[in-house]
Design an enzyme around this catalytic site. Sequence first.
Site, PDB file in Angstrom:
ATOM      1  N   ASP A  17       0.828  -1.203   0.000  1.00 51.63           N
ATOM      2  CA  ASP A  17       0.000   0.000   0.000  1.00 51.63           C
ATOM      3  C   ASP A  17       0.871   1.266   0.000  1.00 51.63           C
ATOM      4  O   ASP A  17       1.775   1.392   0.839  1.00 51.63           O
ATOM      5  CB  ASP A  17      -0.865  -0.029   1.277  1.00 51.63           C
ATOM      6  N   GLU A  37       2.055  -0.216  -4.684  1.00 51.14           N
ATOM      7  CA  GLU A  37       1.085   0.808  -5.089  1.00 51.14           C
ATOM      8  C   GLU A  37       1.816   2.135  -5.021  1.00 51.14           C
ATOM      9  O   GLU A  37       2.228   2.560  -3.935  1.00 51.14           O
ATOM     10  CB  GLU A  37      -0.139   0.814  -4.170  1.00 51.14           C
TER      11      GLU A  37
HETATM   12  C1  NOJ Z   1      -4.318   3.212  -0.842  1.00 53.09           C
HETATM   13  C2  NOJ Z   1      -5.360   2.160  -0.785  1.00 53.09           C
HETATM   14  O1  NOJ Z   1      -5.533   1.630  -2.055  1.00 53.09           O
HETATM   15  C3  NOJ Z   1      -6.607   2.768  -0.203  1.00 53.09           C
HETATM   16  O2  NOJ Z   1      -7.659   1.854  -0.155  1.00 53.09           O
HETATM   17  C4  NOJ Z   1      -6.323   3.288   1.177  1.00 53.09           C
HETATM   18  O3  NOJ Z   1      -7.411   4.062   1.612  1.00 53.09           O
HETATM   19  C5  NOJ Z   1      -5.076   4.153   1.232  1.00 53.09           C
HETATM   20  N1  NOJ Z   1      -4.001   3.616   0.476  1.00 53.09           N
HETATM   21  C6  NOJ Z   1      -4.612   4.295   2.655  1.00 53.09           C
HETATM   22  O4  NOJ Z   1      -4.129   3.074   3.136  1.00 53.09           O
END
Ligand code: NOJ
Length: 563
Positions: free
Chosen positions: A199, A256
């Site tokens: 993440d 990500e």
């Molecule tokens: C990115 C994630 O994809 C999302 O779902 C989340 O709210 C934020 N990061 C914070 O963790």
Amino acid sequence: MKRAWWKESVVYQIYPRSFCDSNGDGVGDLQGIIRKLDYLKELGIDVIWLCPVYRSPNDDNGYDISDYRDIMPEFGTLADWEELLAGMHRRGINLVMDLVVNHTSDEHPWFIESRSSQDSPYRDYYVWRPPKDGREPNNWVSHFSGSAWQYDEATGEYYLHLFSPKQPDLNWENAAVRREVYDLMCFWLDKGIDGFRMDVINMISKTPGLPDATPVTSDRYQYGGEHFLNGPRLLEFLAEMKAEVLSKYDILTVGETPGVTTQHALGLTDAQDGALSMVFQFEHMHLDAAPEAGSSRRTIRKWRLTELKQIMSRWQRDLEGRGWNSIYLGNHVQPRPVSRFGDDGPYRVESAKMLATFVHMLQGTPYVYQGEEIGMTNVAFETIDDYRDIQTLNLYREMVDEKGLSPEELMPIVHAKSRDNARTPMQWDAGPNAGFTTGTPWIKVNPNYTEINVEQSLADPNSVFYYYRELIQLRKANPVIVHGAYDLLLDDDEAIYAFTRTLAHDRLLIILNFTGDTPVFSLPGDLKFSGKALLISNYPVDEAQPLRAMTLRPYEARVYRLT
Ligand code: NOJ
């Protein structure tokens, strides 16, 4: 071409809260997923990426973790999780877990300790700063509206939270924090998982001194990405993680990484020196938003196909032979692809198949988000009361309650961009609550479930589901689809996206009509071949028809092997 199991895989993403509820509490759970493993096996996917299932107060549906080594009781127990993993492995499906370590929950014991006193040994696990001129330490805005800083009365300092105040950022400058992260990663890897989706992993290194974001506009809070995306120590931290953890396992890792360029991505995924298998880039997710907006979720903009081509082609070209792409059009934070890039009206089925062809025919690892394989669409709840996503609710509060925008002005943006578009329950059948739960679902089901559901898809040989299955099988049978080089054709065409994939003497031609019109495809003169064979298409095709100039049907997709 360098082989790796994660290049040859197709990944299916599960958002557990919305997938399948086994016990009637309205919330999806691990036993629910176990029930559906045969369905996923039939689809043919190789890997499941499971969104967070750890213990969490659910301020952000599990992206706020209070115990990294336990399962959220609403989802089940560690024993259920073990059963899930065993059931997957028995079917030859690998498990990728979500790793959320830019921040924890404010209910994590580290944070509870950290906020208890300035002298706590855990104080430095998080990012604390004294007030500046009686206000926040800098002007950064949180991704979920408002300041990225929260004042804590007990010790008179602010802590940083790039997301909700219940998601305090960990301080990666602290070696003890990094050690904790590596340990918890090994905890899961030693249980036999097959990788991590990381993440917002490119937010872990912040510019020293945490300077203000620039330029300063009339808004008090600004997007500070220049100071926390791809920060100065990111590659160093990940190299350490690779040495301590990743290099010891044969795993899939996907970062990500909002705001990455292909150059960043090469640093992160370079076959020799990179720490990760691949990253999620976001450029195509910003196509339909105003360019200056920090978040793609606040505006709607008409996009052109040539813009999509430029972005995707640059990624295909720049990573070729060096890094590796992940290919996606949807996930748990994005609108449904068929509503966003296709047509969720009369050509829903055709355009869902066309987009699937696009995703599966590019170089990279394809990601399928739950429901995409049956062509699920966006939802348009009439009132904000039916929305559940913290980001959507905060945006509404900011724009309507505080800044005076009318609900009529904001709701179209919510309908197009809310993360809840991806979070309405999985549509299993035409029965009550789409077969998702026997109770009251935590978020309403999309009313179109009576027509769009798994039962219907499995009964119809021409369904989107079977088309996905065919694409996945084709990818397994044809190394050119995984490894072949990409070359764009018809660069300036605003209706047709066409490209070739080439591996040694094997060449595929992919033709995609991104419109509801009937444009004419003219074969570029320099593409030489003597024969052709159709691999897949989303309409019946007369194979005798010459390729030179043909009229495409709305959202038509064809893949040929050229010889
Ligand atoms: C990115 C994630 O994809 C999302 O779902 C989340 O709210 C934020 N990061 C914070 O963790």
